[in-house]
Design an enzyme around this catalytic site. Structure first.
Site, short mmCIF file in Angstrom:
data_model
loop_
_atom_site.label_atom_id
_atom_site.label_comp_id
_atom_site.label_asym_id
_atom_site.label_seq_id
_atom_site.Cartn_x
_atom_site.Cartn_y
_atom_site.Cartn_z
N GLY A 104 0.82 -1.22 0.00
CA GLY A 104 0.00 0.00 0.00
C GLY A 104 0.85 1.26 0.00
O GLY A 104 1.99 1.25 -0.45
N VAL A 140 16.87 -6.66 -14.85
CA VAL A 140 18.07 -5.87 -14.55
C VAL A 140 19.21 -6.14 -15.53
O VAL A 140 20.14 -5.34 -15.63
CB VAL A 140 18.57 -6.10 -13.10
CG1 VAL A 140 17.56 -5.55 -12.10
CG2 VAL A 140 18.91 -7.56 -12.84
N TYR A 167 29.09 -17.37 -8.79
CA TYR A 167 28.28 -16.51 -7.94
C TYR A 167 29.16 -15.78 -6.93
O TYR A 167 29.03 -14.58 -6.72
CB TYR A 167 27.23 -17.37 -7.23
CG TYR A 167 26.30 -16.64 -6.30
CD1 TYR A 167 25.19 -15.96 -6.80
CD2 TYR A 167 26.50 -16.67 -4.92
CE1 TYR A 167 24.31 -15.31 -5.94
CE2 TYR A 167 25.62 -16.03 -4.06
CZ TYR A 167 24.53 -15.36 -4.57
OH TYR A 167 23.65 -14.72 -3.72
N ALA A 203 30.98 -13.06 -8.66
CA ALA A 203 30.10 -11.92 -8.93
C ALA A 203 29.85 -11.11 -7.66
O ALA A 203 29.88 -9.88 -7.69
CB ALA A 203 28.77 -12.40 -9.52
N LYS A 204 29.62 -11.80 -6.56
CA LYS A 204 29.34 -11.09 -5.31
C LYS A 204 30.61 -10.43 -4.75
O LYS A 204 30.55 -9.36 -4.13
CB LYS A 204 28.73 -12.05 -4.28
CG LYS A 204 27.31 -12.50 -4.65
CD LYS A 204 26.33 -11.34 -4.79
CE LYS A 204 24.89 -11.80 -4.89
NZ LYS A 204 23.94 -10.68 -4.95
#
Length: 246
Positions: free
Chosen positions: A51, A61, A152, A155-156
């Site tokens: 809300g 992305v 991974y 990349a991190k």
């Protein structure tokens, strides 16, 4: 009063899991949240639950035109971007020698290029307004490694280094850039990779004796996105129950 009253925040990969937890917390602190996700249905469902003017938008992305369209829509409808949380991520757990270049490309595109794309579009807007908070979601795999997650982790690790350099480059413009690195976190993604055996082993190994919850990460992100963290930049905070310590 929330710590993010009247702030406009974009959270990528926020349709579910950690991203949805972050979006929920930022909204609870008073922000209007743009829930961006490649899955439009989950993005809109999460935004509807929040809300307060929050909106769900489909965004990929890895696709620069999609990122540009997202940011332009936010600026045209909400006026500005105060907070950017780069949460979108993906991994496939397997030994590096068994992995394929196509998988490498996808992991690097989502986890590293995704943040490049959003930051390249958003940072000039933040610099123009003289204010901004960027929080990148890293991973402890990028600090200490993680078996089965070589690309991974790479990349991190890149995200952590990218965070530090952006923090140096953008400080004069009134922008802070920090990184939150989750340890093992209880999400659908974790369940799909690990199962009960891994959960039990990790629970035993983590000093605080439980997996992280999305709200654990969200609390750290909300702090770094707020003015309470105005003098903190270029930092990486592990939210891991003590599994890793720096």
């Amino acid at each position: 009063m929330g710590k993010l009253d009247s702030r406009i925040a974009i959270v990528t990969g926020a349709g579910q899991g950690i991203g949805a937890g972050i979006a929920t917390k930022l909204a609870a602190e008073g922000a209007t949240v743009v829930v961006a996700d490649i899955n439009e249905e989950t993005a809109q469902a999460t935004a509807a639950a929040l809300g307060d003017g929050s909106i769900g938008v489909r965004a990929d992305v890895t696709d620069r035109p999609s990122v540009d369209a997202l940011v332009e829509q936010v600026v045209s409808t909400l006026g500005r971007v105060d907070v950017l949380v780069n949460n979108a991520g993906w991994d496939k757990a397997e030994p590096f020698v068994d992995s394929e270049p196509a998988t490498w490309d996808r992991i690097i595109q989502i986890n590293l290029y995704g943040a490049f794309n959003t930051c390249h579009k958003v940072l000039p807007l933040m610099a123009e307004q003289g204010y901004g908070r960027v929080v990148n979601i890293g991973s402890d795999s990028g600090r200490v490694g993680s078996s089965g997650e070589a690309v991974y982790s790479a990349a991190k690790g890149g995200i952590i280094a990218f965070t530090k350099t952006l923090a140096r480059e953008m400080a004069r413009a009134g922008i802070t850039v920090n990184c939150v690195s989750p340890g093992p976190t209880d999400t659908a993604l974790f369940a799909s990779i690990g199962g009960e055996k891994l959960r039990a082993a990790l629970t035993k190994a983590i000093p605080l004796k439980r997996l992280g919850q999305p709200e654990d990460l969200a609390n750290a992100v909300a702090f770094l996105a707020s003015d309470e963290a105005a003098f903190i930049t270029g930092q990486t905070v592990s939210v891991s129950g003590g599994l890793t310590m720096s």
